[in-house]
Design an enzyme around this catalytic site. Sequence first.
Site, PDB file in Angstrom:
ATOM      1  CG  HIS A  21      -9.149 -13.974 -10.506  1.00  0.00           C
ATOM      2  ND1 HIS A  21      -8.818 -14.484  -9.278  1.00  0.00           N
ATOM      3  CD2 HIS A  21      -8.255 -14.494 -11.378  1.00  0.00           C
ATOM      4  CE1 HIS A  21      -7.749 -15.260  -9.385  1.00  0.00           C
ATOM      5  NE2 HIS A  21      -7.399 -15.293 -10.656  1.00  0.00           N
ATOM      6  CG  ASP A  78      -9.563 -18.905  -7.065  1.00  0.00           C
ATOM      7  OD1 ASP A  78      -9.729 -17.676  -7.046  1.00  0.00           O
ATOM      8  OD2 ASP A  78      -9.707 -19.635  -6.070  1.00  0.00           O
TER       9      ASP A  78
END
Length: 434
Positions: A407, A411
């Site tokens: 992450h 995203d």
Amino acid sequence: MAQLIVMPKFGLTMTEGTIGSWNVAVGDTIAEGDILCEIETDKLTNEFESPKAGVLLKIIEGDGATVTCLEPIAIIGEANEDISGLSGGATPQAAAEAAPVEVTVRSETPAKTAGGRINASPLAKKLAKEKGIDLALITGTGAKGSITVDDVNNYTPVAEADLKISVSPVAKKMAEASGLDLSSMAGDGRIMKKDVEAQLTASAEAPPETIRLKGMRKTIAKRMSESWSISPRVTYTRPVDATAMKEFRAKLKPEFDKRGLKLSFNHIIMKVCAQTLLEYPHLNGSLVDDTLTLHPHAHIGLAIGLDSGLLVPNVKNCDRKSLAQIAAETEKLIADAKAGCTQMDDLVGGTFTLTNLGAYGITSFSPIINQPELAILGIDAMVDTPVVIGSQITIRPMMNLSLTADHRIIDGMLAAQFLQRIGEYLENPSLLLV
């Protein structure tokens, strides 16, 4: 003339190695090509062959030492030769003689062969034959219980009365540690570890088994811990209708059979991922410190489960190869891994990894990222499932895909788009031709 033996460089990316165990001792006479020691690298245990014949005069780095490539680990020369003039660093001559070479690497070697033969060095076997000693009576002190020349030289025959009980070294140690009387177990055959374990279990005194992590398993434990602490990961799971993929494979299978090739769902998914990674380059990247590298080609790794752990060799440039080429190279990598002859260069340079647990009925899981990659795709079981298509309920082979993504770079929206695109290709493989 004495020569420094240096840490070899197995593959272009290797910078250091860890000495797992020495197979020879100081004073042993060594032939060129004899196995000196086992060197642990990235998930593999390499058998290091002696580059010259002579006598092992000194071991500079012992078991467990981690040494930079081309740094000295031992000295080989003539018996009683003066080695005081050799420095602690590798000479240019020694470094040149230890230049990178292609080697075959193996997973950890068992103490005995599959046929139950006793593991002993060639010199130890020769010496035992000359002395008329049965190797089965000698307790090995070398790597993984192998019998060395010193073991043969130090062997002392026991009294005839003591030979009535034949017991393996491991069984003897277990019995001594547990205070078990082996005479109560004497029979026609040799007492083995399993016999002692059975006796201890029956007496409710079986000790817990302790296993020291080493080699591939130790490396895997280290790498998984590092990945867990480095990547803030999220796993996204998406169902895919595998009907079209199954039909696609069925149509191509006869042609692959003619070429002597196997076509699996893994091969198809690798091809699909290679195409999708070019469309979403951030998932084909790697992150080291604060530097993000977006790779121009997809080198896709496939996790292969072995008894000793996981290997992840990768097929280079999947985006530029046909499905037949991907299938052929993947099957060779799998065969090499199972045979214990994976090449170091096959394990490095990967940009994306696949791991398939579908054969075990797993329908969802969270694979751990293979650092420094940014994502890994888990392939789940294909399950016949009732689904609604239009206004009708029908049975379709549904398969979940589990994508774990870093992450820091990827995203949720990007990961979802990537999975969606993979699903589009798998549900309509003809898109690969567009």
